[in-house]
Enzyme design. Structure first.
Site, PDB file in Angstrom:
ATOM      1  N   SER A  40       0.851  -1.190   0.000  1.00 28.67           N
ATOM      2  CA  SER A  40       0.000   0.000   0.000  1.00 28.67           C
ATOM      3  C   SER A  40       0.885   1.237   0.000  1.00 28.67           C
ATOM      4  CB  SER A  40      -0.915   0.010   1.228  1.00 28.67           C
ATOM      5  OG  SER A  40      -1.839   1.075   1.161  1.00 28.67           O
ATOM      6  N   GLU A  41       0.578   2.208  -0.871  1.00 23.36           N
ATOM      7  CA  GLU A  41       1.451   3.373  -1.015  1.00 23.36           C
ATOM      8  C   GLU A  41       1.600   4.184   0.262  1.00 23.36           C
ATOM      9  OE1 GLU A  41      -1.298   4.031  -4.544  1.00 23.36           O
ATOM     10  OE2 GLU A  41      -1.105   2.335  -3.163  1.00 23.36           O
ATOM     11  N   ASN A  42       0.607   4.110   1.154  1.00 21.45           N
ATOM     12  CA  ASN A  42       0.712   4.888   2.387  1.00 21.45           C
ATOM     13  C   ASN A  42       1.670   4.274   3.392  1.00 21.45           C
ATOM     14  OD1 ASN A  42      -1.319   2.890   2.546  1.00 21.45           O
ATOM     15  ND2 ASN A  42      -2.178   3.812   4.370  1.00 21.45           N
TER      16      ASN A  42
END
Length: 218
Positions: free
Chosen positions: A46-48
């Site tokens: 996940s990019e976060n």
């Protein structure tokens, strides 16, 4: 047929191989996490800032501190790890993501992708899409086949601002599975009950029809 979105997500999940690191875009692609067999040992990025997204949590069991890049509740799998955004995007840009599954506003027969901006409309921005489609080894578009007004999403040439050029490998919709090849878009599978004429009527690009077209699993 099962719910369209789940039908598409289930088929998109089949593209993952044992041990892959994958990334799921917001919206429909997040449903793919619900259909990844445990024996494939797929890890989701996940990019976060974490690796190890699990299935969507049951209603009432969401944790506000465990969300994906779109801010939607998710779960962790055992062994999940968290890190900062710089490390997260280094993974994406560095070619370490095996499969990226995203939605699209438009895809064309060259594999160009437009999935972030409609002129005149307020949108949240591109997010990590540009980095993910350029860095991933395989890009799968999972989307409903047409726009809400029935107009095609699969075009001869994208009209909206592009996310990236020539990056799409496969397209999965409720009507079929298509591969973007050098010669154009090849129809690989049809959903049960759908004919070649049905899918072509809803596709602007001219589909290449091989001698054998498979049946899409639902």
């Amino acid at each position: 047929m099962a719910d369209i979105r789940d039908f598409i997500a289930k088929r998109a999940a089949d593209f993952f191989e044992v041990g892959d690191l994958g990334n799921l875009g917001i919206g429909l692609p997040t449903l793919v996490a619900n259909y990844l067999p445990p024996e494939k040992n797929v890890l989701l990025h996940s990019e976060n800032g974490f690796i190890g997204i699990g299935p969507t949590p049951e209603e009432g069991k969401e944790d506000k501190d465990i969300v994906n890049a779109g801010g939607m509740p998710v779960t962790y799998v055992p062994g999940a790890m968290a890190f900062d955004s710089a490390f997260s995007f280094a993974l994406a840009r560095g070619g370490h993501v095996d499969v990226s599954v995203l939605g699209a506003l438009e895809v064309d027969e060259r594999g160009d992708l437009a999935n972030w901006f409609v002129p005149g409309k307020l949108v949240p921005g591109m997010g990590g899409a540009m980095d993910l489609v350029v860095g991933a080894k395989k890009v799968i578009i999972a989307m409903e086949h047409t726009q809400r007004d029935g107009s095609p999403k699969i075009l001869k040439k994208c009209k909206l601002p592009l996310t990236a050029v020539g990056v799409v490998n496969f397209i999965v919709t409720e009507l079929g599975v298509m591969e973007v090849a050098k010669e154009g878009i090849v129809l690989r599978e049809l959903a049960p009950g759908v004919t070649v004429e049905d899918i072509q009527a809803k596709t602007e690009a001219t589909l290449i029809i091989p001698e054998n077209v498979g049946v899409m699993n639902g």
